[in-house]
Design a protein around this motif. Structure first.
Motif, PDB file in Angstrom:
ATOM      1  N   TRP A 236       0.808  -1.219   0.000  1.00 34.13           N
ATOM      2  CA  TRP A 236       0.000   0.000   0.000  1.00 34.13           C
ATOM      3  C   TRP A 236       0.843   1.274   0.000  1.00 34.13           C
ATOM      4  N   ASP A 237       2.125   1.162   0.279  1.00 31.23           N
ATOM      5  CA  ASP A 237       3.022   2.320   0.206  1.00 31.23           C
ATOM      6  C   ASP A 237       3.522   2.569  -1.211  1.00 31.23           C
ATOM      7  N   PHE A 238       3.202   1.673  -2.134  1.00 32.11           N
ATOM      8  CA  PHE A 238       3.712   1.773  -3.497  1.00 32.11           C
ATOM      9  C   PHE A 238       2.604   2.019  -4.516  1.00 32.11           C
ATOM     10  N   GLY A 239       1.478   2.542  -4.050  1.00 30.17           N
ATOM     11  CA  GLY A 239       0.411   2.908  -4.972  1.00 30.17           C
ATOM     12  C   GLY A 239      -0.879   2.171  -4.681  1.00 30.17           C
ATOM     13  N   PRO A 240      -1.925   2.459  -5.444  1.00 31.03           N
ATOM     14  CA  PRO A 240      -3.219   1.784  -5.250  1.00 31.03           C
ATOM     15  C   PRO A 240      -3.062   0.267  -5.338  1.00 31.03           C
ATOM     16  N   VAL A 241      -3.859  -0.442  -4.549  1.00 33.67           N
ATOM     17  CA  VAL A 241      -3.773  -1.897  -4.550  1.00 33.67           C
ATOM     18  C   VAL A 241      -5.103  -2.518  -4.938  1.00 33.67           C
ATOM     19  N   ILE A 242      -5.005  -3.708  -5.502  1.00 31.11           N
ATOM     20  CA  ILE A 242      -6.185  -4.526  -5.754  1.00 31.11           C
ATOM     21  C   ILE A 242      -6.015  -5.803  -4.940  1.00 31.11           C
ATOM     22  N   VAL A 243      -7.117  -6.343  -4.466  1.00 41.22           N
ATOM     23  CA  VAL A 243      -7.092  -7.501  -3.584  1.00 41.22           C
ATOM     24  C   VAL A 243      -8.065  -8.548  -4.107  1.00 41.22           C
ATOM     25  N   ARG A 244      -7.608  -9.788  -4.147  1.00 44.67           N
ATOM     26  CA  ARG A 244      -8.485 -10.905  -4.481  1.00 44.67           C
ATOM     27  C   ARG A 244      -8.413 -11.914  -3.350  1.00 44.67           C
ATOM     28  N   SER A 245      -9.573 -12.272  -2.803  1.00 42.66           N
ATOM     29  CA  SER A 245      -9.669 -13.242  -1.726  1.00 42.66           C
ATOM     30  C   SER A 245     -10.419 -14.464  -2.235  1.00 42.66           C
ATOM     31  N   VAL A 246      -9.854 -15.650  -2.000  1.00 37.42           N
ATOM     32  CA  VAL A 246     -10.474 -16.876  -2.503  1.00 37.42           C
ATOM     33  C   VAL A 246     -10.542 -17.909  -1.386  1.00 37.42           C
ATOM     34  N   PRO A 247     -11.608 -18.706  -1.352  1.00 32.62           N
ATOM     35  CA  PRO A 247     -11.699 -19.766  -0.344  1.00 32.62           C
ATOM     36  C   PRO A 247     -10.658 -20.851  -0.619  1.00 32.62           C
ATOM     37  N   THR A 248      -9.947 -21.253   0.431  1.00 33.30           N
ATOM     38  CA  THR A 248      -9.042 -22.396   0.353  1.00 33.30           C
ATOM     39  C   THR A 248      -9.369 -23.327   1.516  1.00 33.30           C
ATOM     40  N   ALA A 249      -8.544 -24.332   1.727  1.00 33.44           N
ATOM     41  CA  ALA A 249      -8.924 -25.431   2.620  1.00 33.44           C
ATOM     42  C   ALA A 249      -9.340 -24.992   4.017  1.00 33.44           C
ATOM     43  N   ALA A 250      -8.621 -24.047   4.601  1.00 30.41           N
ATOM     44  CA  ALA A 250      -8.871 -23.685   5.996  1.00 30.41           C
ATOM     45  C   ALA A 250      -9.521 -22.318   6.155  1.00 30.41           C
ATOM     46  N   GLY A 251      -9.870 -21.651   5.095  1.00 32.69           N
ATOM     47  CA  GLY A 251     -10.446 -20.314   5.182  1.00 32.69           C
ATOM     48  C   GLY A 251     -10.280 -19.582   3.877  1.00 32.69           C
ATOM     49  N   ASN A 252      -9.688 -18.392   3.943  1.00 32.88           N
ATOM     50  CA  ASN A 252      -9.459 -17.600   2.742  1.00 32.88           C
ATOM     51  C   ASN A 252      -7.977 -17.334   2.535  1.00 32.88           C
ATOM     52  N   SER A 253      -7.562 -17.401   1.274  1.00 33.73           N
ATOM     53  CA  SER A 253      -6.240 -16.942   0.873  1.00 33.73           C
ATOM     54  C   SER A 253      -6.405 -15.617   0.159  1.00 33.73           C
ATOM     55  N   VAL A 254      -5.370 -14.777   0.215  1.00 37.69           N
ATOM     56  CA  VAL A 254      -5.476 -13.407  -0.298  1.00 37.69           C
ATOM     57  C   VAL A 254      -4.285 -13.090  -1.188  1.00 37.69           C
ATOM     58  N   VAL A 255      -4.558 -12.424  -2.318  1.00 36.54           N
ATOM     59  CA  VAL A 255      -3.517 -11.928  -3.208  1.00 36.54           C
ATOM     60  C   VAL A 255      -3.634 -10.414  -3.258  1.00 36.54           C
ATOM     61  N   VAL A 256      -2.524  -9.706  -3.053  1.00 36.20           N
ATOM     62  CA  VAL A 256      -2.490  -8.246  -3.076  1.00 36.20           C
ATOM     63  C   VAL A 256      -1.492  -7.790  -4.129  1.00 36.20           C
ATOM     64  N   GLY A 257      -1.938  -6.937  -5.030  1.00 37.53           N
ATOM     65  CA  GLY A 257      -1.060  -6.392  -6.057  1.00 37.53           C
ATOM     66  C   GLY A 257      -1.516  -5.014  -6.458  1.00 37.53           C
ATOM     67  N   HIS A 258      -1.070  -4.569  -7.614  1.00 32.64           N
ATOM     68  CA  HIS A 258      -1.404  -3.236  -8.101  1.00 32.64           C
ATOM     69  C   HIS A 258      -2.148  -3.337  -9.435  1.00 32.64           C
ATOM     70  N   PRO A 259      -2.847  -2.283  -9.832  1.00 29.23           N
ATOM     71  CA  PRO A 259      -3.643  -2.350 -11.060  1.00 29.23           C
ATOM     72  C   PRO A 259      -2.859  -2.769 -12.294  1.00 29.23           C
ATOM     73  N   ASP A 260      -1.548  -2.436 -12.364  1.00 35.14           N
ATOM     74  CA  ASP A 260      -0.775  -2.813 -13.543  1.00 35.14           C
ATOM     75  C   ASP A 260      -0.459  -4.299 -13.583  1.00 35.14           C
ATOM     76  N   ARG A 261      -0.752  -5.027 -12.519  1.00 39.78           N
ATOM     77  CA  ARG A 261      -0.555  -6.481 -12.479  1.00 39.78           C
ATOM     78  C   ARG A 261      -1.880  -7.199 -12.206  1.00 39.78           C
ATOM     79  N   GLU A 262      -2.971  -6.577 -12.557  1.00 34.32           N
ATOM     80  CA  GLU A 262      -4.283  -7.114 -12.185  1.00 34.32           C
ATOM     81  C   GLU A 262      -4.512  -8.523 -12.739  1.00 34.32           C
ATOM     82  N   GLN A 263      -4.177  -8.752 -13.997  1.00 35.77           N
ATOM     83  CA  GLN A 263      -4.425 -10.073 -14.570  1.00 35.77           C
ATOM     84  C   GLN A 263      -3.605 -11.142 -13.863  1.00 35.77           C
ATOM     85  N   PHE A 264      -2.381 -10.808 -13.509  1.00 33.56           N
ATOM     86  CA  PHE A 264      -1.543 -11.773 -12.798  1.00 33.56           C
ATOM     87  C   PHE A 264      -2.106 -12.044 -11.407  1.00 33.56           C
TER      88      PHE A 264
END
Length: 448
Positions: free
Chosen positions: A195-223
């Motif tokens: 969050w110190d390096f610009g706007p962030v996008i977050v994707r949260s997905v259900p995994t075995a024990a709860g939720n896993s989270v991916v945090v990146g920036h708009p220029d890497r949204e597809q990844f």
């Protein structure tokens, strides 16, 4: 591993390092006493206030008042209240610091924090350099030791702590924020999150024990989207191999620049680095370590194929899964070879695809006769490729000859404080020379 990249785990600065926890009980008592005394003073008679109690020292009062400031800062940031953040800034604070905090506050509103706060540490005070203090012309200026404590909902069962190089100033009876720039002369550093390096996008997905989270920036949204889609199967694959004695979720950061990658991992990205796993120190009793993050480098999105995205993510999550069972200083051929085996497990890839450099060298020069050394992994070029490929082949050989159950037992024995000789003898019934010779023959047979 596919040609042209290698997977590293950890870093000199962060890999198995944790900030020392600081007890906050005394501070809380001081703060409660001061607030309770102040509230009571409005209605009580003078003889009823602080009767028989010593007044707080200046240092206690300052710590209590700055703690209030830190709490206000944390609440404003977590709420995304940029106006409140501006109101906490000293009138003479550097405008670039003020605007950076405003941008950071706006970016952090997208992150699902379960815990977020600032805490005073107990380290010795740092003198404020005259170049900072004199222009402020404040009643008091202080550079306390401060830590950011935060957790992301889902993958973080407990918060992790990171240092903040903070300067605060008092004027008109009120403490305000001045700056969080590094004070190199005093070895003070402010950790920066995504969050110190610009706007962030977050994707949260259900995994075995709860939720896993991916945090990146708009220029890497597809990844970010691709990693989030891959996470459930990656967690399931690692759990099938290692067992369910781990968190069974993950927090993944995707860096967009070399500076961000360095801050998140403590290492410089290079053409050899696809991803790095970092963690706070493990307690050594099998409990879940804090601060576990998988960090992808800025070029990973353009360099990785669907196959290597899958294998790299499983490799890194294996580091997450086994961290509680892995001693600091475990040999890299052990940690990297085991994670590579897990990453490529059931992929259907042939030996020649996973170990092309090793295979070519063995085909022309004969089988390997020694296990890889730690320095081989960071050497670059063919030497590093051979080290990683050799480490993978060691565990592929053990799985082929002895089965995965003994493979896992061997890893735990090797990753403890015991010696290689003791681990090999106790788990496989082989001495080191016989083990290396058998492994070399296995590699040679697949390199022809």
């Amino acid at each position: 591993m596919s040609p042209g990249f290698r997977i590293l785990v950890g870093s000199a600065r962060l890999r198995w390092t944790a900030v020392v926890l600081v007890a906050a009980v005394t501070l809380s008592l001081v703060l409660f006493h001061r607030l309770d005394r102040t509230d009571a003073a409005s209605d009580a008679q003078p003889s009823e206030v602080s009767l028989g109690q010593n007044p707080p020292t200046y240092d206690q009062q300052r710590r209590a008042e700055v703690t209030v400031l830190l709490d206000q800062w944390a609440r404003a940031v977590r709420a995304g209240d940029v106006d409140a953040v501006r109101g906490l800034m000293d009138p003479r604070a550097d405008p670039s610091f003020v605007e950076a905090q405003v941008r950071r506050t706006a970016a952090m509103s997208a992150v699902p924090f379960s815990d977020f706060g600032y805490e005073l540490g107990d380290e010795p005070e740092t003198p404020v350099p005259p170049s900072i203090a004199e222009p402020l012309d404040a009643t008091d200026i202080w550079a306390p030791s401060v830590y950011l404590s935060y957790a992301v909902a889902g993958p973080d069962a407990s918060p992790t702590r990171r240092p903040v190089s903070l300067v605060v100033a008092e004027r008109d009876g009120r403490w305000r924020l001045v700056d969080d720039a590094d004070l190199a002369a005093y070895r003070r550093h402010t950790w920066r999150g995504p969050w110190d390096f610009g706007p962030v996008i977050v994707r949260s997905v259900p995994t075995a024990a709860g939720n896993s989270v991916v945090v990146g920036h708009p220029d890497r949204e597809q990844f970010v989207v691709d990693l989030a889609a891959e996470l459930p199967s990656a967690v399931a694959a690692v759990t099938e191999f290692w067992g369910d004695d781990w968190a069974r979720d993950g927090l993944v950061f995707v860096a967009s620049s070399a500076e961000e990658f360095d801050e998140l991992t403590g290492s410089d990205p290079s053409s050899d680095v696809a991803a790095v796993t970092v963690s706070d120190a493990a307690a050594g009793d099998g409990t879940r370590p804090t601060g576990q993050r998988v960090v992808f480098g800025p070029d990973a999105a353009s360099r990785l194929t669907p196959f290597t995205v899958r294998s790299v993510l499983r490799h890194e999550l294996t580091h997450v899964a086994v961290r509680a069972r892995t001693a600091d200083g475990t040999a890299l051929w052990v940690s990297e070879g085991f994670a590579d085996y897990s990453g490529y497990r059931n992929s259907g890839a042939a030996f020649a695809q996973l170990a092309p450099t090793l295979g070519a060298i063995v085909a022309s020069g004969g089988p390997p006769t020694v296990l890889p050394k730690d320095e081989d992994f960071g050497a670059g070029g063919a030497r590093s490729s051979v080290a990683y490929e050799s480490a993978w082949s060691v565990f592929a050989f053990v799985a082929d000859r002895f089965g995965e159950s003994r493979l896992r037992r061997l890893y735990e024995a090797l990753a403890s404080d015991g010696t290689v000789e003791v681990a090999l003898a106790s788990v496989l019934g082989l001495d080191r020379d016989r083990f290396v010779a058998s492994w070399g023959d296995w590699v040679a047979a697949r390199s022809r």
